[in-house]
Write an enzyme that holds these catalytic residues in place. Structure first.
Site, PDB file in Angstrom:
ATOM      1  N   HIS A 131     -44.733 126.229  86.484  1.00  0.00           N
ATOM      2  CA  HIS A 131     -44.607 126.016  85.041  1.00  0.00           C
ATOM      3  C   HIS A 131     -45.302 127.204  84.364  1.00  0.00           C
ATOM      4  CE1 HIS A 131     -45.653 124.167  81.142  1.00  0.00           C
ATOM      5  NE2 HIS A 131     -44.762 123.237  81.398  1.00  0.00           N
ATOM      6  N   ASP A 208     -52.123 122.798  90.369  1.00  0.00           N
ATOM      7  CA  ASP A 208     -51.561 122.217  89.157  1.00  0.00           C
ATOM      8  C   ASP A 208     -51.026 120.832  89.535  1.00  0.00           C
ATOM      9  OD1 ASP A 208     -50.039 121.370  87.049  1.00  0.00           O
ATOM     10  OD2 ASP A 208     -48.909 123.239  86.806  1.00  0.00           O
ATOM     11  N   GLN A 211     -47.727 117.039  87.654  1.00  0.00           N
ATOM     12  CA  GLN A 211     -46.619 116.152  88.018  1.00  0.00           C
ATOM     13  C   GLN A 211     -46.980 115.251  89.191  1.00  0.00           C
ATOM     14  OE1 GLN A 211     -43.789 115.833  86.330  1.00  0.00           O
ATOM     15  NE2 GLN A 211     -44.132 117.528  84.922  1.00  0.00           N
ATOM     16  N   LYS A 234     -49.393 112.781  80.537  1.00  0.00           N
ATOM     17  CA  LYS A 234     -48.311 112.479  81.484  1.00  0.00           C
ATOM     18  C   LYS A 234     -48.685 111.304  82.387  1.00  0.00           C
ATOM     19  CE  LYS A 234     -47.029 117.358  81.894  1.00  0.00           C
ATOM     20  NZ  LYS A 234     -45.792 117.702  81.196  1.00  0.00           N
ATOM     21  N   CYS A 374     -39.918 125.216  80.635  1.00  0.00           N
ATOM     22  CA  CYS A 374     -41.094 126.080  80.750  1.00  0.00           C
ATOM     23  C   CYS A 374     -41.196 126.675  82.148  1.00  0.00           C
ATOM     24  CB  CYS A 374     -42.383 125.334  80.393  1.00  0.00           C
ATOM     25  SG  CYS A 374     -42.402 124.695  78.727  1.00  0.00           S
TER      26      CYS A 374
HETATM   27  C1  LIG Z   1     -46.088 121.328  86.337  1.00  0.00           C
HETATM   28  C2  LIG Z   1     -46.699 121.413  84.974  1.00  0.00           C
HETATM   29  N1  LIG Z   1     -47.767 122.209  84.783  1.00  0.00           N
HETATM   30  C3  LIG Z   1     -48.361 122.313  83.587  1.00  0.00           C
HETATM   31  C4  LIG Z   1     -47.910 121.622  82.487  1.00  0.00           C
HETATM   32  C5  LIG Z   1     -48.613 121.791  81.180  1.00  0.00           C
HETATM   33  O1  LIG Z   1     -49.141 120.616  80.715  1.00  0.00           O
HETATM   34  P1  LIG Z   1     -49.644 120.518  79.190  1.00  0.00           P
HETATM   35  O2  LIG Z   1     -48.527 121.031  78.348  1.00  0.00           O
HETATM   36  O3  LIG Z   1     -49.914 119.073  78.996  1.00  0.00           O
HETATM   37  O4  LIG Z   1     -50.863 121.350  79.085  1.00  0.00           O
HETATM   38  C6  LIG Z   1     -46.797 120.783  82.645  1.00  0.00           C
HETATM   39  C7  LIG Z   1     -46.268 120.024  81.485  1.00  0.00           C
HETATM   40  O5  LIG Z   1     -45.206 120.246  80.974  1.00  0.00           O
HETATM   41  C8  LIG Z   1     -46.180 120.689  83.909  1.00  0.00           C
HETATM   42  O6  LIG Z   1     -45.100 119.911  84.098  1.00  0.00           O
END
Ligand SMILES: Cc1ncc(COP(=O)(O)O)c(C=O)c1O
Lengths: 418, 148
Positions: A131, A208, A211, A234, A374
Site C-alpha cells: 500500500h 504492515d 489487513q 479497520k 493506493c
Molecule cells: C495494507 C494497508 N496498509 C496501510 C493502510 C493505511 O491505513 P490508514 O489509511 O488507516 O493509515 C491501509 C489502508 O487502506 C492498508 O490497507
C-alpha cells in the site's frame, strides 16, 4: 461448512445496517478492507468516556485526569494483549500511516553511530504489493539518506516471489518493510521466512498489519518482527487512532518523530530530553476517546474469538472465490483459491471499467472499493488501471456474496458485455 | 436501478464509439491529465488556427463517463473560437455542480446534456470533467504559446 458466527444476531450491534440505500435497497457492505463498520459497543465506549472521564491524560491531579489516565492506559494494555505485546512497547498514533511514518522519520532522525542510521550503501527492502502507506515513507527515506530501495516482486499467481530472498535481503539490508496481507490481492505473506532472513543480516522487519490484525490472531513475538502498524478503523474501532508497536530495545534507542508536550523528560530554552517509550512517541494530548473506543472494538473481537473471525472470513472468501472464478467475463486478481489468502477479493470484468462496476453495484446497495487501492505500482505491474474489490468481515454472510454475484451479471447485461 | 438515469443511451454510444480518439501527429499544445482518485489518464492534443480550434484529439483510459464525456466535448469544441469554447466549458462545469437540479441547455451543450445525471453522483463529477479540464489546460497553453 457453516460459519461459527451468528451474523444475523451480530448485525443488530451495527446500526448502519438499518440504513436504506438508493432505491430503498438494503446495505451490502463489502468494503471493510477500506474501513470497517462500528458496533454500538464502540460508540458507547467513546460516549461514556466523554460523558464521565474526559480530561487531558498525563496532566493535572484532579479526579477526571486520573480516570482519563486509567481509561487510556487501560486501553493500551488491551491493545498490547491483543497482539501479544508489552504495554510499554505499544504506541498510540492517529493511523497506520502515521505509525509507518513515525518509524521511517525516527530512523531518518537518528545520528551516525545509531543502529538505525542510514547512509549510501545501506538497503531498504519493500515489496511490489505494498500500500502507498508502506511504500512512500521508505522510498522517501531512501531518497533522503542515499540508501538504496529494493523490492520483492510478485509471481504470476500474485504471491511474493521469495526465490531470490538471499539476494534481496543481503548484508547491506537495514530495514525490511512488508505487508502481512495485500489489500488488493488478498495474499497473506510468509512473514517468518522473511524475519529469519532479516535476522541473519541484522535487519529490522516492519510489518504492515492493517489487513491482518483485524482478521486473525497476531502475536508479534511468534512472528519474530521488530515493528508493527495497524489502524483502529479497520478493526471495528473509531477513526483517528492507530497502533505502532516496536520492540522495547529498539524504541529506547530511537529518536522521536513528533516533538512537543507530554513526550519530554526535561526542557530548557535550548535543549530537551525524552520521556521513555511509549510517551516519547506520543507528543501532545492524544486521541483518548478513540483509544478507548479501539479497546472496546478489540474486546468485541476477542469476545467473538479471533479464531472464529478467521474461520468465518475463510468461509466467505472460499465461497466468493468459487463463485467469481466461475463467472464468464470476470477475472479474479491474485491467488485463485483460499490458501494463505485473506478476506479481500479483487476482480475485473471484461469491457466494464471498475468505476462503472462500482456504480452498477451501488445501484443494488452494494458498497465495494474501485480503483487503484493506493497500490499504484502494483496496478502497473498487473497491467491494470484498477480493479473492483470486495472485502468481507464479521457482519457479512453468504447471501451478501450471492447478491454481489447476481449484480455483476446484471451489470454485464446493462453494459452489453455478456 | 437508477442506472439508466446516469448512463443514458448517448453516453453508452459515445463510450463504445468515441470520437476523435486518436492523437493527431501535430498540435499547438499537448496535455496529460490524471484523475488521482481512480488513476484514469488522458492525453489531449489541441490545434489552434487563426483563433479557431481546428483539431482536438485524445487518447486515454477511463470509465464510461470520462470516455463519453471527453468524446462529446471534442465534437462540441472543434470549429469554435476559444472564447465560445470557454463559455461552453463554463456551462458544462456549472451543470456538473448543479447537484441534479439543472438539465442543461441543449442548444449550447448538445449531447453533453446527457451527462446531467452525473451531477447527482459527487464521486463521478471528476470523471465527467477529466477531458474538459485537460481541454481547458490545453487552450490556455495554446494561447500563451501563440502570444510568444
Ligand atoms: C495494507 C494497508 N496498509 C496501510 C493502510 C493505511 O491505513 P490508514 O489509511 O488507516 O493509515 C491501509 C489502508 O487502506 C492498508 O490497507
Amino acid at each position: 461448512m457453516t460459519s461459527p458466527i451468528d451474523v444475523a444476531a451480530l448485525k443488530r450491534d451495527f446500526a448502519i445496517f438499518d440504513k436504506k440505500m438508493r432505491g430503498g435497497k438494503q446495505l451490502v457492505y463489502l468494503d471493510s478492507g477500506a474501513t470497517s463498520q462500528k458496533p454500538r459497543q464502540v460508540l458507547d465506549a467513546e460516549r461514556f468516556f466523554y460523558e464521565n472521564n474526559n480530561a487531558a491524560v498525563h496532566r493535572g491531579a484532579h479526579l477526571l485526569a486520573e480516570e482519563a489516565n486509567e481509561a487510556y492506559e487501560g486501553a493500551r494494555q488491551i491493545v498490547a494483549d491483543f497482539i501479544g505485546a508489552g504495554a510499554d512497547e505499544t504506541i498510540f498514533t492517529k493511523s497506520a500511516t502515521e505509525s509507518l511514518n513515525l518509524i521511517a522519520y525516527s530512523f531518518g532522525n537518528s545520528k551516525p553511530g545509531s543502529k538505525f542510521h542510514l547512509k549510501a550503501g545501506d538497503r531498504i527492502v519493500v515489496s511490489e504489493m505494498e500500500h502507498h502507506a508502506n511504500l512512500i515513507p521508505w522510498q522517501q527515506l531512501a531518497k533522503r539518506t542515499g540508501a538504496e530501495l529494493v523490492w520483492f516482486e510478485i509471481t504470476e499467481e500474485g504471491r511474493l516471489d521469495l526465490s531470490k530472498i538471499a539476494d534481496v535481503i543481503n548484508k547491506k539490508t537495514k530495514i525490511v518493510a512488508i505487508t502481512h496481507q495485500s489489500n488488493v490481492l488478498g495474499t497473506i505473506n510468509p512473514i517468518q521466512e522473511i524475519t529469519q532472513a532479516a535476522k541473519k543480516v541484522g535487519a529490522v522487519v516492519v510489518l504492515d498489519a492493517c489487513q491482518s490484525a483485524p482478521h486473525f490472531q497476531i502475536d508479534v513475538k511468534e512472528l519474530g518482527i521488530d515493528f508493527l502498524a495497524f489502524s483502529g478503523h479497520k478493526a471495528l474501532g473509531p477513526t483517528g487512532v492507530g497502533i505502532c508497536w516496536g520492540k522495547g530495545e529498539h524504541l529506547s534507542e530511537m529518536e522521536p518523530f513528533l516533538t512537543g508536550g507530554s513526550m519530554i523528560e526535561t526542557v530548557t530554552m535550548t535543549d530537551a530530553t525524552w520521556a521513555p517509550a511509549p510517551r516519547k512517541f506520543e507528543a501532545g494530548v492524544p486521541n483518548m476517546a478513540q483509544a478507548v473506543g479501539l479497546a472496546a472494538a478489540l474486546n468485541y473481537l476477542s469476545k467473538i474469538g479471533m479464531d472464529r473471525v478467521a474461520e468465518h472470513d475463510a468461509l466467505l472468501t472460499e465461497y466468493a472465490l468459487s463463485k467469481l472464478v466461475a463467472l464468464p467475463g470476470v477475472s479474479v486478481i491474485g491467488p485463485q483459491n483460499g490458501l494463505d489468502r485473506g478476506a479481500v477479493v479483487s476482480f475485473t470484468i471484461d469491457g466494464i471499467h471498475p468505476h462503472d462496476v462500482g456504480q452498477a453495484l451501488d445501484g443494488n446497495g452494494i458498497a465495494v472499493r474501485t480503483g487503484h487501492h493506493c497500490a499504484w505500482p502494483l496496478m502497473r505491474k498487473l497491467n491494470l488501471v484498477g480493479t473492483t474489490r470486495a472485502s468481507f468481515y464479521i457482519y457479512n454472510d453468504l447471501q451478501d456474496i450471492d447478491i454481489l454475484v447476481q449484480s455483476i451479471g446484471e451489470a454485464q447485461k446493462f453494459f452489453g458485455v455478456l | 436501478m437508477e442506472l439508466e438515469s446516469l448512463y443514458q443511451e448517448v453516453i453508452l454510444d459515445h463510450y463504445k464509439h468515441p470520437a476523435n480518439k486518436k492523437l493527431s501527429p501535430d498540435y499547438t499544445a499537448q496535455v496529460h491529465h490524471v484523475n488521482t482518485s481512480c488513476g484514469d489518464e488522458i492525453t489531449l492534443n489541441l490545434s489552434l488556427k487563426d483563433g479557431l480550434i481546428s483539431q482536438v484529439s485524445w487518447e486515454g483510459v477511463g470509465c464510461s463517463i470520462s470516455q463519453a464525456s471527453t468524446s462529446i466535448m471534442t465534437d462540441l469544441m472543434i470549429g469554435k473560437n476559444t472564447e465560445s469554447a470557454l463559455s461552453v466549458l463554463g456551462e458544462f462545469t456549472s451543470l456538473m455542480q448543479s447537484k441534479g437540479l439543472a438539465k442543461g441547455d441543449e442548444l449550447v451543450l448538445e449531447d453533453a446534456v446527457a451527462l446531467a445525471g452525473v451531477s447527482k453522483f459527487p464521486a463521478r463529477i471528476k470523471c465527467a470533467l477529466l477531458g474538459w479540464m485537460a481541454f481547458k489546460d490545453a487552450i490556455s497553453q495554446s494561447v500563451t504559446q501563440q502570444e510568444k
